[in-house]
Design an enzyme around this catalytic site. Structure first.
Site, PDB file in Angstrom:
ATOM      1  N   CYS A 146      -4.757   4.759  20.549  1.00 21.56           N
ATOM      2  CA  CYS A 146      -4.668   3.679  21.539  1.00 21.56           C
ATOM      3  C   CYS A 146      -3.217   3.255  21.782  1.00 21.56           C
ATOM      4  CB  CYS A 146      -5.517   2.481  21.113  1.00 21.56           C
ATOM      5  SG  CYS A 146      -4.900   1.648  19.644  1.00 21.56           S
ATOM      6  N   HIS A 172     -14.823   1.912  -2.163  1.00 22.38           N
ATOM      7  CA  HIS A 172     -13.781   1.104  -1.522  1.00 22.38           C
ATOM      8  C   HIS A 172     -12.770   1.934  -0.735  1.00 22.38           C
ATOM      9  CE1 HIS A 172     -14.722  -2.251  -4.681  1.00 22.38           C
ATOM     10  NE2 HIS A 172     -15.625  -2.197  -3.720  1.00 22.38           N
ATOM     11  N   CYS A 184     -10.796   0.224  18.783  1.00 21.97           N
ATOM     12  CA  CYS A 184     -10.374   1.629  18.649  1.00 21.97           C
ATOM     13  C   CYS A 184     -10.973   2.195  17.359  1.00 21.97           C
ATOM     14  CB  CYS A 184      -8.852   1.699  18.605  1.00 21.97           C
ATOM     15  SG  CYS A 184      -8.219   3.374  18.337  1.00 21.97           S
ATOM     16  N   CYS A 187      -7.215   2.760  12.604  1.00 18.04           N
ATOM     17  CA  CYS A 187      -6.627   1.794  13.528  1.00 18.04           C
ATOM     18  C   CYS A 187      -7.181   0.402  13.215  1.00 18.04           C
ATOM     19  CB  CYS A 187      -6.951   2.176  14.973  1.00 18.04           C
ATOM     20  SG  CYS A 187      -6.131   1.089  16.165  1.00 18.04           S
ATOM     21  N   ARG A 210       1.721   1.838  -3.478  1.00 18.87           N
ATOM     22  CA  ARG A 210       0.562   2.331  -4.236  1.00 18.87           C
ATOM     23  C   ARG A 210       0.243   3.785  -3.901  1.00 18.87           C
ATOM     24  NH1 ARG A 210      -3.866  -1.660  -3.807  1.00 18.87           N
ATOM     25  NH2 ARG A 210      -5.005  -0.020  -4.893  1.00 18.87           N
ATOM     26  N   CYS A 219      -1.075   3.391  15.833  1.00 18.11           N
ATOM     27  CA  CYS A 219      -2.202   4.277  16.142  1.00 18.11           C
ATOM     28  C   CYS A 219      -1.806   5.280  17.237  1.00 18.11           C
ATOM     29  CB  CYS A 219      -3.390   3.434  16.602  1.00 18.11           C
ATOM     30  SG  CYS A 219      -4.762   4.457  17.157  1.00 18.11           S
ATOM     31  N   TYR A 271       0.822  -1.222   0.000  1.00 16.27           N
ATOM     32  CA  TYR A 271       0.000   0.000   0.000  1.00 16.27           C
ATOM     33  C   TYR A 271       0.851   1.265   0.000  1.00 16.27           C
ATOM     34  CZ  TYR A 271      -4.341  -2.467   0.008  1.00 16.27           C
ATOM     35  OH  TYR A 271      -5.403  -3.253  -0.391  1.00 16.27           O
TER      36      TYR A 271
HETATM   37  C1  BJW Z   1      -9.266  -0.611 -19.123  1.00 20.22           C
HETATM   38  C2  BJW Z   1      -8.050  -0.009 -19.360  1.00 20.22           C
HETATM   39  C3  BJW Z   1      -8.094   1.190 -20.011  1.00 20.22           C
HETATM   40  C4  BJW Z   1      -7.612  -1.795 -18.344  1.00 20.22           C
HETATM   41  N1  BJW Z   1      -9.269   1.701 -20.367  1.00 20.22           N
HETATM   42  N2  BJW Z   1     -10.417  -0.103 -19.499  1.00 20.22           N
HETATM   43  C5  BJW Z   1     -22.123 -11.563  -4.158  1.00 20.22           C
HETATM   44  C6  BJW Z   1     -21.716 -12.650  -4.914  1.00 20.22           C
HETATM   45  C7  BJW Z   1     -20.453 -13.201  -4.749  1.00 20.22           C
HETATM   46  C8  BJW Z   1     -19.552 -12.697  -3.827  1.00 20.22           C
HETATM   47  C9  BJW Z   1     -19.946 -11.619  -3.100  1.00 20.22           C
HETATM   48  C10 BJW Z   1     -21.212 -11.079  -3.249  1.00 20.22           C
HETATM   49  N3  BJW Z   1     -21.312 -10.025  -2.389  1.00 20.22           N
HETATM   50  C11 BJW Z   1     -20.155  -9.904  -1.719  1.00 20.22           C
HETATM   51  C12 BJW Z   1     -19.309 -10.874  -2.114  1.00 20.22           C
HETATM   52  C13 BJW Z   1     -17.923 -11.073  -1.612  1.00 20.22           C
HETATM   53  C14 BJW Z   1     -16.912 -10.118  -2.194  1.00 20.22           C
HETATM   54  C15 BJW Z   1     -16.861 -10.259  -3.716  1.00 20.22           C
HETATM   55  O1  BJW Z   1     -17.376  -9.462  -4.466  1.00 20.22           O
HETATM   56  N4  BJW Z   1     -16.176 -11.262  -4.207  1.00 20.22           N
HETATM   57  C16 BJW Z   1     -16.038 -11.430  -5.640  1.00 20.22           C
HETATM   58  C17 BJW Z   1     -14.578 -11.652  -5.979  1.00 20.22           C
HETATM   59  C18 BJW Z   1     -16.967 -12.502  -6.112  1.00 20.22           C
HETATM   60  N5  BJW Z   1     -17.199  -8.751  -1.836  1.00 20.22           N
HETATM   61  C19 BJW Z   1     -16.801  -8.217  -0.683  1.00 20.22           C
HETATM   62  O2  BJW Z   1     -16.219  -8.882   0.149  1.00 20.22           O
HETATM   63  C20 BJW Z   1     -17.158  -6.783  -0.417  1.00 20.22           C
HETATM   64  N6  BJW Z   1     -17.749  -6.654   0.868  1.00 20.22           N
HETATM   65  C21 BJW Z   1     -18.982  -7.058   1.130  1.00 20.22           C
HETATM   66  O3  BJW Z   1     -19.687  -7.555   0.280  1.00 20.22           O
HETATM   67  O4  BJW Z   1     -19.371  -6.852   2.432  1.00 20.22           O
HETATM   68  C22 BJW Z   1     -20.598  -7.454   2.864  1.00 20.22           C
HETATM   69  C23 BJW Z   1     -20.247  -8.704   3.546  1.00 20.22           C
HETATM   70  C24 BJW Z   1     -19.315  -8.692   4.564  1.00 20.22           C
HETATM   71  C25 BJW Z   1     -19.023  -9.865   5.221  1.00 20.22           C
HETATM   72  C26 BJW Z   1     -19.647 -11.047   4.838  1.00 20.22           C
HETATM   73  C27 BJW Z   1     -20.570 -11.036   3.802  1.00 20.22           C
HETATM   74  C28 BJW Z   1     -20.886  -9.844   3.159  1.00 20.22           C
HETATM   75  C29 BJW Z   1     -15.898  -5.923  -0.362  1.00 20.22           C
HETATM   76  C30 BJW Z   1     -15.214  -5.823  -1.673  1.00 20.22           C
HETATM   77  C31 BJW Z   1     -13.946  -4.991  -1.529  1.00 20.22           C
HETATM   78  C32 BJW Z   1     -13.072  -4.994  -2.778  1.00 20.22           C
HETATM   79  N7  BJW Z   1     -11.830  -4.403  -2.447  1.00 20.22           N
HETATM   80  C33 BJW Z   1     -10.817  -4.206  -3.486  1.00 20.22           C
HETATM   81  C34 BJW Z   1      -9.514  -3.701  -2.810  1.00 20.22           C
HETATM   82  C35 BJW Z   1      -9.658  -2.236  -2.419  1.00 20.22           C
HETATM   83  C36 BJW Z   1      -8.401  -1.700  -1.829  1.00 20.22           C
HETATM   84  C37 BJW Z   1      -7.267  -1.662  -2.811  1.00 20.22           C
HETATM   85  O5  BJW Z   1      -7.339  -0.944  -3.825  1.00 20.22           O
HETATM   86  O6  BJW Z   1      -6.280  -2.356  -2.585  1.00 20.22           O
HETATM   87  O7  BJW Z   1     -11.283  -3.280  -4.442  1.00 20.22           O
HETATM   88  S1  BJW Z   1     -10.476  -5.671  -4.460  1.00 20.22           S
HETATM   89  C38 BJW Z   1     -10.267  -4.829  -5.982  1.00 20.22           C
HETATM   90  O8  BJW Z   1     -11.334  -5.160  -6.905  1.00 20.22           O
HETATM   91  C39 BJW Z   1     -10.469  -3.338  -5.643  1.00 20.22           C
HETATM   92  C40 BJW Z   1     -11.216  -2.848  -6.831  1.00 20.22           C
HETATM   93  O9  BJW Z   1     -11.888  -1.637  -6.524  1.00 20.22           O
HETATM   94  C41 BJW Z   1     -12.138  -4.004  -7.130  1.00 20.22           C
HETATM   95  C42 BJW Z   1     -12.667  -4.011  -8.550  1.00 20.22           C
HETATM   96  O10 BJW Z   1     -11.633  -4.159  -9.463  1.00 20.22           O
HETATM   97  P1  BJW Z   1     -11.694  -3.351 -10.835  1.00 20.22           P
HETATM   98  O11 BJW Z   1     -11.595  -1.911 -10.573  1.00 20.22           O
HETATM   99  O12 BJW Z   1     -12.833  -3.823 -11.639  1.00 20.22           O
HETATM  100  O13 BJW Z   1     -10.291  -3.775 -11.471  1.00 20.22           O
HETATM  101  P2  BJW Z   1      -9.957  -5.042 -12.373  1.00 20.22           P
HETATM  102  O14 BJW Z   1      -8.480  -5.152 -12.409  1.00 20.22           O
HETATM  103  O15 BJW Z   1     -10.733  -6.226 -11.978  1.00 20.22           O
HETATM  104  O16 BJW Z   1     -10.503  -4.604 -13.803  1.00 20.22           O
HETATM  105  C43 BJW Z   1      -9.896  -3.575 -14.554  1.00 20.22           C
HETATM  106  C44 BJW Z   1     -10.688  -3.428 -15.831  1.00 20.22           C
HETATM  107  O17 BJW Z   1     -10.185  -2.343 -16.552  1.00 20.22           O
HETATM  108  C45 BJW Z   1     -10.562  -4.660 -16.750  1.00 20.22           C
HETATM  109  O18 BJW Z   1     -11.855  -4.967 -17.232  1.00 20.22           O
HETATM  110  C46 BJW Z   1      -9.672  -4.175 -17.875  1.00 20.22           C
HETATM  111  O19 BJW Z   1      -9.965  -4.794 -19.109  1.00 20.22           O
HETATM  112  C47 BJW Z   1     -10.027  -2.711 -17.902  1.00 20.22           C
HETATM  113  N8  BJW Z   1      -9.001  -1.830 -18.407  1.00 20.22           N
HETATM  114  N9  BJW Z   1      -7.061  -0.855 -18.825  1.00 20.22           N
HETATM  115  C48 BJW Z   1     -10.422   0.985 -20.087  1.00 20.22           C
HETATM  116  N10 BJW Z   1      -6.942   1.823 -20.306  1.00 20.22           N
HETATM  117 ZN    ZN Z   2      -6.074   2.668  17.878  1.00 17.40          ZN
END
Ligand code: BJW
Ligand code: ZN
Length: 317
Positions: free
Chosen positions: A203, A131, A144, A139, A80, A200, A77
């Site tokens: 805490c 996100h 906390c 923390c 990044r 943190c 991170y």
């Molecule tokens: C171009 C280009 C150019 C390239 N021009 N295009 C329902 C069904 C199944 C699973 C779940 C569900 N609901 C929840 C879940 C679980 C889970 C989930 O979704 N899992 C899936 C993998 C199936 N979701 C979660 O856990 C979420 N929380 C949640 O649901 O809480 C409720 C809950 C809690 C506890 C128990 C149960 C429920 C949280 C999701 C958090 C995602 N976090 C991340 C990391 C963020 C921090 C960080 O940046 O490090 O977010 S993961 C990562 O993926 C990041 C992104 O925002 C996210 C999406 O990725 P993105 O942006 O689409 O990137 P890519 O790389 O996948 O795609 C890039 C695209 O660009 C591609 O298509 C390329 O072709 C294109 N591209 N260059 C135009 N120049």
């Molecule tokens: Zn703390």
């Protein structure tokens, strides 16, 4: 053979029908993903750019990775944060910011944590960060509630300084300060002790962690509530523009189907023709294949005109 140099970025027929729909739309959503910032030089998660050293970026974005190896996750991170601070918003960020200023019923849902949309002047009231942000920290201790926003200190602690190649006696002094590319797994990273990681100040016990949403974590309640309020304000949504996202992560990806259930037509901008929303494409939808930085300003031109000024809010900090 037709010259590619004169080929329009977007086929004229598609552009005309999209712009006609955009012009008459009063309720528009955009769902943004990492591909929006790809031409600003920031890697995406899945596909070619998704490996950091030998680690799958998605595997590092979890609470369990942080518990197992907080030093590694902080190195990821911190790198990044540094890259995002070096990057500049691209014309697509500016085009979306301009659309937000000109169309009252436009709401943007961004999965990106890089800060480039805010820096392009996208009004905060119409930009929902699903996100979190690389520049928020909080923390990690469950008991906390300490959190900070807009922390741009780079590196956040001295131990996370990106190493330079000073140790290489063959480089000139000018080059000796060159930062190493720590996304390259051949570059050795210093071993980090837990005591060297951000702690943190409240805490004094918990480690600070990035204020982003990892897999298995809830998205920020206030953000979800704001979006729900916007969606339920009316029975219709006219259009959802899905830009640079694989649309595979929920609940973010679910907004495409939700918008469609309220009548929205779907426009996808993506370099990869196969990256359609999971529920597929329907008649009346648009797929604009190519780099978002080129396509987005082009397809929004009928409302925003030409993008000429590109001020970066980071330069005023
Ligand atoms: C171009 C280009 C150019 C390239 N021009 N295009 C329902 C069904 C199944 C699973 C779940 C569900 N609901 C929840 C879940 C679980 C889970 C989930 O979704 N899992 C899936 C993998 C199936 N979701 C979660 O856990 C979420 N929380 C949640 O649901 O809480 C409720 C809950 C809690 C506890 C128990 C149960 C429920 C949280 C999701 C958090 C995602 N976090 C991340 C990391 C963020 C921090 C960080 O940046 O490090 O977010 S993961 C990562 O993926 C990041 C992104 O925002 C996210 C999406 O990725 P993105 O942006 O689409 O990137 P890519 O790389 O996948 O795609 C890039 C695209 O660009 C591609 O298509 C390329 O072709 C294109 N591209 N260059 C135009 N120049
Ligand atoms: Zn703390």
């Amino acid at each position: 053979m037709a010259s590619t140099a004169t080929r329009p970025i977007v086929p004229p027929a598609d552009l005309e029908s999209f712009q006609a729909h955009l012009n008459r739309s009063t309720r528009i959503l955009a769902l943004l993903g990492a591909g929006l910032s790809a031409s600003s030089g920031l890697p995406t998660f899945r596909g070619a750019g998704g490996l950091w050293r030998t680690h799958d970026a998605v595997q590092l974005a979890t609470p369990s990775a942080f518990s197992r190896d907080p030093g590694l996750v902080w190195q990821f991170y911190s790198y990044r944060r540094h890259m995002a601070l070096q990057a500049k918003p691209n014309p697509a960020h500016y085009a979306l910011a301009e659309l937000a200023k000109r169309k009252e019923g436009f709401m943007t849902l961004s999965q990106n944590v890089d800060g480039l949309s805010p820096r392009a002047g996208h009004p905060a009231s119409t930009l929902k960060l699903l996100h979190g942000s690389l520049f928020d920290v909080k923390c990690s201790d469950f008991f906390c509630s300490y959190s900070e926003t807009a922390n741009y200190t780079d590196p956040i602690v001295p131990a996370l300084q990106i190493p330079t190649d000073e140790s290489d006696p063959t480089t000139t002094s000018a080059l000796q300060a060159r930062e190493l590319d720590i996304s390259d797994s051949n570059v050795l990273l210093p071993e980090l002790a837990i005591r060297d990681l951000p702690r943190c100040p409240n805490c004094k016990k918990g480690l600070l962690r990035p204020g982003v949403v990892w897999f298995g974590e809830m998205l920020p309640t206030a953000v979800l509530n704001d979006i729900d309020r916007w969606i339920t304000e009316s029975n219709t949504i006219d259009l959802i523009i899905v830009i640079g996202t694989s649309a595979r992560v929920y609940p973010a990806a679910g907004y495409v189907d939700l918008a469609r259930s309220k009548g929205a037509r779907v426009a996808v901008v993506n370099v990869d023709r196969d990256d359609e929303p999971a529920s597929g494409m329907y008649q009346g939808d648009w797929f604009f294949e190519g780099d978002a930085a080129q396509i987005v300003p082009e397809i929004l031109k009928s409302v925003i005109g030409e993008i000429t000024e590109m001020p970066d809010a980071a330069e005023e900090r």
